[in-house]
Design an enzyme around this catalytic site. Structure first.
Site, PDB file in Angstrom:
ATOM      1  N   GLU B 191      12.692  23.188  13.436  1.00  0.00           N
ATOM      2  CA  GLU B 191      13.733  23.986  13.013  1.00  0.00           C
ATOM      3  C   GLU B 191      14.770  23.419  11.943  1.00  0.00           C
ATOM      4  OE1 GLU B 191      12.779  24.474  16.258  1.00  0.00           O
ATOM      5  OE2 GLU B 191      12.492  26.607  16.264  1.00  0.00           O
ATOM      6  N   HIS B 260      17.763  31.334  26.170  1.00  0.00           N
ATOM      7  CA  HIS B 260      17.254  32.192  25.038  1.00  0.00           C
ATOM      8  C   HIS B 260      17.973  33.748  25.200  1.00  0.00           C
ATOM      9  CE1 HIS B 260      13.920  29.372  25.631  1.00  0.00           C
ATOM     10  NE2 HIS B 260      13.216  30.209  24.927  1.00  0.00           N
TER      11      HIS B 260
END
Lengths: 353, 458
Positions: B191, B260
């Protein structure tokens, strides 16, 4: 400064690690040559960088420059030699030690110095400061203050070159300290995976602030840091502009031919502290003195010019005088220019849409 | 005893799916690990593995059947020595049987309060006679990207699993086939690296659409988003632009735990130099994403996984865009304002319905853009209703709701007849257990209660 290549130094490992033989090889180094004209140009450019930085240091001491100020004195051969191998449209991106990179890109010293003093005429209108300067006109993409962040950005510039089908390359400079940042290896992986035309240049001045390479790096031969990504690397005497230029020529050719990224470790040295507020007590005065006396990049070129009778002492003195005048003019400009209009505070947060 | 084989769930939010294919027929011997069927939803395809061994006794749902509810009995497995007659005796008392172990994942009860989606009021600017297509948010996002890629060669899509896999949540479905691997690019799981690479490409003049599989993972990349993308225009005196869109699902999904399940709207909204969008409906998702891609600035585009499969009417207008920086009154009312964004707009609309049944007229505002915040629309509503409840699927502290509250103190204090109230998730990391997760998430009931409280109604 012994010259070594990745293939030479890794020969003892080859028997064990069979994959290293699959690493792409760099073309062999040629003998170091330059015409008198080229030498004079290098001399002039490097002298401009040094005088500019000396002036910046002086102005910092007078309180005319704020914040951080990272000088490039001692490292001039790196940026000078690499820039000499580039052509129009090739992009350059680096960290916060960026003043000399801008001068090498052909940017007028006046707006650079005026940015250091935070004036309206600065290249970032006084809103960036010494660490954050840019010139799209000269394909200079900064000037980045976060250690290592410029490396994925530079890979992105190379990505754009490839996407647009140009043969331009991007040159990404970072230091030996940044070489331990994780995002550099994320960028290495993608650059190699996608064969991006990018030259990664580690300017190894041997100290990340005050931490020596030995104290911070499990692999001190930084040119080998690309091996597991199949990026060929080479260590170069970064104090010798001819060695830098020669390696840069081969690296540029490699990238333009579409062979993917390449890694050059420039063995260099900064004479000053990490920034103006660093007294550099982590190394001896003798170490610095020895580098200056034996390896100074400007003295080396000067000696070559005189030895080869490509210039006389008087001609070189004339160049010194000319460079001093340019720097003095920049310093005056940077002190006499007005501060930014207060209305500038609110502009350029977003582009109008 | 014959063993039940029930329709499996691919995810905790799946309610039904297509039994695309049986790989076995009645009479086949199977052992655990055999792939016995393929299950499909609009989001994904899954192979259905056998857990027990035995002989397929009877197939109850034939292949190709659509909308098979999760947990429905689809076949019987005979154990050693049993024959088909054993099924009849087993079938009789099986009505209340719990879900069998054959199901690969536990079937969750309905996920915590996913609201029935109510279609908000149509856009004011649409020409008369406009027709609408009823499509999912997922399709709307894909259409937006595809349309922009067709008109602008500089637009490309990059991220994990966006190309060959067609998106972890199938948002980029079909893009690789249409645009090829030059413009639809699978990245490694990296990322920080690909966010930075995207910003560099944007600085060089391209228009990347960078997908984060979820915004939780963008925290790995947040330095590049803020220090490189958001600040460089200013630091360069206007020279360096970064026309880039970072998009992906944001906020709580369902039963995926603390790491998450986070809403980053207020994190990014804090940063000058960014535009932050977070649509609710499919039409806003499409129109805003098209506007985001065209915008010369870095845009954070926050989607919501639980909304991807929800259908809304999207205007069938050529080149439909929605302006950045404009909130939308999605339900008009007079007694109290409910202001929200993303999935919580659905909760607010549901609450407004319940309030209406109790005689309270609630106005619902979908912010759509979080930065720049359209506080004028909120103030105009408060001037009418004099009461407001902020509804947010996210933490309360330093939230978007907090910001609205502060703005109202500064600019609408005299219009308020009750304190500005926040209804948000609970101020804890998201728990995993179904009951705790439900308790942690913002609920329609809480919105109804808060609205009644500011109206001083019991």
């Amino acid at each position: 400064m012994a010259r070594q290549t990745a293939s030479n130094s890794s020969s003892s490992r080859k028997a064990k690690a069979s994959t290293s033989s699959a690493l792409p090889k760099l073309p062999r180094a040629k003998a170091l040559k330059a015409t008198g004209e080229e030498l004079l140009e290098y001399y002039r450019e490097m002298l401009l960088m040094r005088r500019f930085e000396e002036k910046a240091g002086q102005m910092y001491g007078m309180g005319l420059i704020g914040g951080f100020c990272h000088l490039y004195i001692g490292q001039e051969a790196v940026v000078c030699g690499i820039q000499a191998a580039l052509k129009k449209g090739d992009q350059v991106i680096t960290s916060y030690r960026d003043h000399a990179h801008m001068l090498a890109c052909g940017i007028d010293p006046k707006p650079v110095m005026a940015e250091l003093t935070g004036r309206a005429t600065g290249i970032s209108k006084g809103k960036g400061g010494s660490m954050h300067m840019f010139s799209t006109e000269h394909s200079f993409y900064g000037g980045h203050g976060i250690v290592g962040a410029q490396v994925p950005l530079g890979a992105g510039l190379a990505f754009a070159n490839k996407y647009n089908g140009t043969d331009n390359v991007s040159v990404v400079y970072f230091g030996d300290g940044a070489a331990n940042q994780g995002q550099i290896y994320e960028a290495f992986n993608m650059a190699s995976l996608w064969a991006l035309p990018v030259i990664f240049v580690v300017e190894n001045n041997q100290y990340a602030m005050g931490t020596s390479v030995k104290r911070s790096s499990s692999e001190v031969e930084l040119f080998r840091r690309g091996e597991s990504f199949r990026i060929p690397g080479e260590a170069v005497d970064g104090m010798n502009v001819l060695a830098v230029k020669e390696a840069a020529d081969r690296a540029v050719a490699w990238c333009r031919e579409g062979k993917g990224p390449i890694l050059l470790e420039m063995k260099t040295y900064r004479y000053r502290g990490h920034s103006m507020s660093d007294p550099a007590k982590y190394r001896s005065k003798e170490e610095v003195q020895k580098m200056r006396a034996d390896h100074d990049p400007i003295d080396q070129v000067k000696q070559r010019l005189l030895d080869g009778k490509d210039a006389t002492e008087d001609e070189l003195k004339a160049i010194d005088k000319e460079v001093k005048a340019i720097v003095a003019e920049a310093a005056t400009f940077a002190q006499e220019s007005p501060e930014p209009d207060p209305a500038e505070l609110y502009t350029e947060v977003l582009t109008a849409y | 005893m014959p063993v039940e084989i029930r329709m499996p769930a691919l995810s905790p939010t799946m309610e039904s799916g297509t039994l695309a294919k049986w790989n076995v027929k009645e009479g086949d011997e199977i052992t655990s690990g055999d792939i016995i069927a393929e299950i499909e939803t609009d989001k994904a395809t899954m192979e259905f593995e056998a857990v027990d061994e035995g002989k397929i006794g009877k197939i109850l749902i034939s292949e190709g059947a659509e909308d098979v509810p999760v947990g429905e009995l689809i076949a019987w497995l005979l154990e050693e020595g049993e024959d088909a007659s054993a099924i009849d005796s087993a079938a009789a008392p099986a009505v209340a049987a719990p879900v069998n172990n054959d199901v690969a994942q536990p079937v969750a009860a309905a996920p915590a309060e996913v609201p029935a989606v109510l279609t908000p009021a149509a856009d004011e600017a649409l020409p008369e006679g406009t027709t609408f297509a009823n499509i999912t948010v997922r399709e709307a996002l894909r259409d937006a990207m595809a349309e922009e890629m067709r008109t602008d060669e500089n637009v490309f899509v990059m991220g994990e699993e966006v190309a060959e896999y067609e998106g972890a949540y199938k948002v980029t479905q079909g893009l690789l086939a249409e645009f090829g691997d030059r413009r639809v690019i699978d990245t490694p799981i990296t990322e920080h690296g690909f966010a930075g690479l995207g910003v560099g490409a944007a600085m060089a003049g391209l228009k990347p659409v960078v997908e984060f599989m979820t915004f939780n993972f963008a925290m790995q990349a947040i330095d590049q988003i803020i220090n490189s993308a958001a600040k460089t225009l200013y630091m360069s005196g206007g020279q360096i632009k970064a026309p880039i869109v970072f998009r992906g699902p944001n906020g709580a999904a369902s039963r995926v735990g603390a790491q998450h399940s986070q809403n980053y709207a207020s994190w990014y909204a804090h940063v000058p130099g960014l535009i932050v969008l977070s649509p609710y409906s499919a039409s806003d998702a499409k129109g805003l994403l098209k506007s985001a891609i065209r915008n010369p600035n870095p845009v954070i585009f926050l989607e919501n996984e639980l909304l991807y499969g929800e259908k809304f009417d999207v205007p069938e207008v050529e080149d439909y865009t929605v302006p950045i920086g404009k909130a939308k009154v999605v339900r008009e009312g007079t007694d109290v304002t409910l202001v929200s964004y993303s999935i919580a707009v659905g909760f607010a609309l549901k609450a407004a319905e319940e309030l209406a049944a109790q005689g309270i007229s609630a106005e619902v505002i979908d912010l759509r853009t979080i930065r720049p915040l359209d506080i004028d629309t909120v103030i105009a509503s408060v001037q009418k209703t004099n009461r407001i409840v902020c509804v947010e699927e996210g933490w309360p502290t330093c939230s978007v709701s907090s910001e609205i509250s502060a703005c109202l103190m500064e600019r609408a204090f005299d219009y308020l007849d009750a304190p500005v109230t926040r209804v948000t998730n609970v101020d804890v990391p998201m728990p995993y257990a179904a009951n705790l997760e439900k308790l942690a998430l913002v609920k329609v009931d809480d919105v109804v209660k808060a609205a009644k409280a500011v109206c001083y109604v019991d």
